[in-house]
Design an enzyme around this catalytic site. Structure first.
Site, mmCIF file in Angstrom:
data_model
loop_
_atom_site.group_PDB
_atom_site.id
_atom_site.type_symbol
_atom_site.label_atom_id
_atom_site.label_comp_id
_atom_site.label_asym_id
_atom_site.label_seq_id
_atom_site.Cartn_x
_atom_site.Cartn_y
_atom_site.Cartn_z
ATOM 1 N N ASP A 1 -52.495 -31.754 10.887
ATOM 2 C CA ASP A 1 -53.832 -31.213 11.173
ATOM 3 C C ASP A 1 -54.710 -32.381 11.601
ATOM 4 O OD1 ASP A 1 -56.389 -29.604 10.879
ATOM 5 O OD2 ASP A 1 -54.945 -28.145 10.134
ATOM 6 N N HIS B 1 -54.040 -33.211 14.852
ATOM 7 C CA HIS B 1 -54.992 -32.480 15.697
ATOM 8 C C HIS B 1 -56.133 -33.364 16.173
ATOM 9 C CE1 HIS B 1 -53.807 -28.204 14.096
ATOM 10 N NE2 HIS B 1 -52.775 -28.889 14.555
#
Length: 405
Positions: free
Chosen positions: A221, A244
Site C-alpha cells: 500500500d 502505492h
C-alpha cells in the site's frame, strides 16, 4: 594575611568547579538475563518485556532495555508512560507476532503510549507474520481489515527516534504514528510483498515534527501516508517500492479532521509503484484543508500516475461523485521530478470544482512513457498551475481519466 586567605579561597573554588561531576549511570535491563525471556519461538516474551519496561520506566536515570539476538514470540505488548527518564529499547533479535489473527482482540500488537524521550535501536526485526490474512484483508468487501493488528503503534510519543529497525509482514499498517511530537525514523526498513493488502508503511496522523530519513520501504500500500493533522513532516532520502507511492490523505472522510500543513517530500526514489507522489481527498467530503505541501527532487522508475492530485478519490466506487470535495488544497509544488511512468497519465491534477486548488506549481518535470497507450499526457481540472522549467509532457495538455486506488 588577607591576600593569602583570598588566594586560598579562590584556589579551593577553582578546584571545586574544575572537578567533573560524575554522571548518573544508566540502567541496563536484559530481558533474558534478568527476567528469563527465552529465544525459543515458543515462550511468550510479553511478561519479561513488560517487567523490564516497568523497571526502566520507574528509573530516575536513563535506562536501556536489551532484547538480545535470537527469535522470540510475543503475543502483544502495551508499553505505557509517562516514565521518569529516557528509555532506549535495544532490539537485536527477531520478535514474531502470532500468525493467527484470532489471537488479537483489537488491532494492536506492540504499542507505545505517552512516552517522552524514547529510542528504539539495535538492528532487530518486528515480524507481524501477516501472510495468512492478506487474502482476507479487503476493505472494499468487508471491514475485517480494520480489526487486524498494526505492527508498531506510537500514541502521544515525543522526542523519539527509531533507527536501524525493520518491520516485516504486518497484518495491517506497519507503523501508525498518532499525536506525536518531534519523532524521527532513520535507517528504518519496511519489508512486505506487493500483494500485502492495506499494509501502509508509515502512517502519520495529528502529529507535528515527524521525520522519515534514509529509509527503505517495500509494501503493498502507501509507503508513507499522511492523514489529517499532519504538520511539519519531512520525508527525505526514502526509497519506495513496491507499493502505492507517497501520499497525503485520503482527506475529508470524517467529521472534525484537522488541517494538514508543512509537508516536504524530497530526494526520494520511487520504483514499480501504483502511484508516485499524490494528494487525495474524497468527493462529497467533510470540510478540511491541506496547505504548504512540496514534492521535490524525486526519481521515478516505472511508476503509475507519477504526479497526482485526486479530489475524486473513490477506491471502492461507493462515492457520490456528483458532490465535490470540500477539502481546500493550496500552496502545492512538484519540482525536479524525473524518470519513467508505467501509465500514459503522467501528471493528473483533478481539483475540486467546489473549492478549486490554489497556488499549485509544476517545475522541471521530465517524465517519459513508452507503453502502448501513449503518448504521455498531463491533465489539469479546476486548477491553473504555475509553470517553470522543463515540462515533459507539456503541462495540462490532455483530457482527464479516472485513476485507480
Amino acid at each position: 594575611m588577607a591576600v593569602q586567605l583570598n588566594v586560598a579561597v579562590l584556589s579551593i573554588l577553582l578546584l571545586l568547579f574544575s572537578t567533573p561531576i560524575p554522571k548518573a549511570q544508566s540502567t541496563v535491563v536484559d530481558v533474558v538475563a534478568k527476567y528469563g525471556a527465552k529465544a525459543d519461538e515458543r515462550t511468550d516474551l510479553s511478561t519479561p518485556l513488560l517487567n523490564a519496561w516497568k523497571e526502566a520506566c520507574a528509573s530516575t536515570t536513563p535506562s536501556k532495555i536489551v532484547i538480545p539476538k535470537g527469535t522470540y514470540r510475543l503475543s502483544r505488548a502495551n508499553l505505557d508512560g509517562p516514565c521518569k527518564s529516557a528509555i532506549e529499547l535495544q532490539v537485536s533479535g527477531t520478535i514474531k507476532a502470532p500468525a493467527d489473527p484470532s489471537a488479537f482482540k483489537d488491532p494492536n500488537w506492540v504499542v507505545f503510549n505517552h512516552v517522552d524521550h524514547l529510542t528504539i535501536s539495535g538492528g532487530g526485526v518486528f515480524d507481524g507474520q501477516g501472510a495468512a490474512v492478506w487474502g482476507k484483508n479487503n476493505c472494499a468487501k468487508n471491514k475485517y481489515c480494520a480489526a487486524l493488528p498494526v505492527n508498531l503503534r506510537f500514541n502521544f510519543v515525543s522526542n523519539a527516534i527509531v533507527q536501524g529497525i525493520t518491520t516485516k509482514d504486518s497484518k495491517q499498517f506497519h507503523v501508525n504514528v498518532l499525536g506525536c511530537q518531534n519523532f524521527t525514523f532513520q535507517h528504518f526498513t519496511v519489508s512486505a510483498p506487493e500483494n500485502s493488502i492495506n499494509t501502509d508503511g508509515i502512517h502519520i496522523g495529528r502529529s507535528n515534527g515527524v521525520k522519515i530519513l534514509d529509509t527503505n520501504i517495500k509494501t503493498g500500500d502507501d509507503c508513507v501516508s499522511l492523514g489529517d493533522g499532519s504538520k511539519n513532516v519531512i520525508v527525505e532520502r526514502v526509497t519506495c517500492g513496491p507499493g502505492h507511492g507517497i501520499s497525503v490523505g485520503s482527506l475529508g472522510k470524517f467529521k472534525g479532521e484537522e488541517p494538514v500543513s508543512g509537508i516536504f517530500i524530497r530526494n526520494c526514489t520511487i520504483s514499480n509503484t501504483m502511484n508516485g507522489v499524490r494528494v487525495k481527498s474524497w468527493p462529497d467530503s467533510q470540510p478540511g484543508s491541506a496547505t504548504d505541501m512540496h514534492f521535490e527532487d524525486i526519481i521515478l522508475n516505472n511508476v503509475g500516475n507519477p504526479i497526482l492530485i485526486d479530489q475524486e478519490y473513490c477506491p471502492w466506487n461507493l462515492c457520490n461523485l456528483k458532490v465535490p470535495s470540500r477539502v481546500k488544497l493550496s500552496n502545492i509544488s512538484f519540482k525536479k521530478i524525473r524518470g519513467t511512468s508505467s501509465t500514459p497519465q503522467v501528471v493528473k491534477l483533478v481539483c475540486s470544482r467546489g473549492v478549486p486548488c490554489d497556488r499549485v506549481e509544476l517545475g522541471d518535470i521530465d517524465i517519459t512513457y513508452k507503453g502502448p497507450g501513449g503518448p504521455a499526457v498531463s491533465q489539469c481540472i479546476n486548477v491553473k498551475p504555475r509553470l517553470s522549467g522543463k515540462q515533459n509532457p507539456p503541462a495540462c495538455s490532455g483530457p482527464a481519466r479516472r485513476t485507480g486506488a
